[in-house]
Design a protein around this motif. Structure first.
Motif: not given
Length: 220
Positions: A66-83
């Motif tokens: 996937x493409x993310x705007x930045x590392x913050x968005x990457x951590x946010x989205x992947x973190x939500x999926x993992x949660x």
């Protein structure tokens, strides 16, 4: 009063809306799972009898990187999926039921034309990711428990048994209503050892007979 526990949401509404926004954006491959399918997919990973590597399920969910705007968005989205996945594990471990994030009424529509079908298709994608481990033990029981997910997903419509079931709207709605309980049944199937039969008590031998110990039973 029913003893059946109330289904528990796996993420709060705001988190689901954020995931929906991202998964529906043009930064995600058109073939990637949408929110409803991803929810079913991650619930299947929570049930799965073996751990699937994070990189493998991320690649499957997004159909690539996937493409993310930045590392913050990457951590946010992947973190939500993992949660979401971890919350499903915690809920099932406590004997709870996962809440399905959609209306469960078919209203006469074929399941594959509703979010119900999308969720079940996502669940089956999670099964396909490591299919051998799902069916490694007691294949017949697993196939029976997975049948509703298969029937509602629309992925097996060419199967003769599925074609017959597709016309039985009352039975299909019954299967939809059972989905949370079936998720828990599958989870417990892989984690609760089968009951072993209790040992039968040894019969007492009648007194006064030769017990086979080599000792004489009477005078010579």
């Amino acid at each position: 009063m029913s003893d059946t526990p109330q289904p528990q949401p796996l993420l709060e509404d705001e988190a689901l809306e954020r995931l929906d926004e991202y998964l529906d954006s043009d930064r995600v491959d058109p073939d990637a799972l949408d929110l409803i399918s991803a929810h079913g997919f991650l619930v299947a990973l929570a049930v799965a009898p073996s751990e699937v590597e994070t990189a493998a399920w991320i690649a499957e969910l997004f159909q690539g990187e996937p493409s993310f705007a930045d590392d913050t968005e990457r951590s946010e989205i992947l973190g939500l999926l993992e949660r979401l996945r971890n919350n499903a594990i915690d809920t099932l471990e406590q004997g709870g039921l996962p809440e399905l994030p959609f209306d469960t009424a078919l209203d006469g529509l074929p399941p594959e034309e509703t979010p119900i079908g999308d969720w079940c298709a996502g669940f089956m994608e999670g099964v396909f990711l490591d299919e051998a481990s799902w069916f490694e033990h007691d294949e017949e029981t697993v196939a029976t428990l997975l049948l509703p997910f298969m029937a509602l997903s629309g992925l097996f419509e060419d199967e003769p048994d599925m074609a017959e079931l597709a016309t039985d709207t009352a039975r299909l709605q019954s299967l939809v209503d059972q989905l949370p309980e079936l998720v828990l049944d599958l989870y417990l199937h892989y984690r609760v050892p089968p009951e072993t039969p209790k040992p039968m008590p040894r019969r007492k031998k009648p007194a006064g007979r030769n017990t086979g110990t080599g000792k004489p039973s009477g005078k010579r």
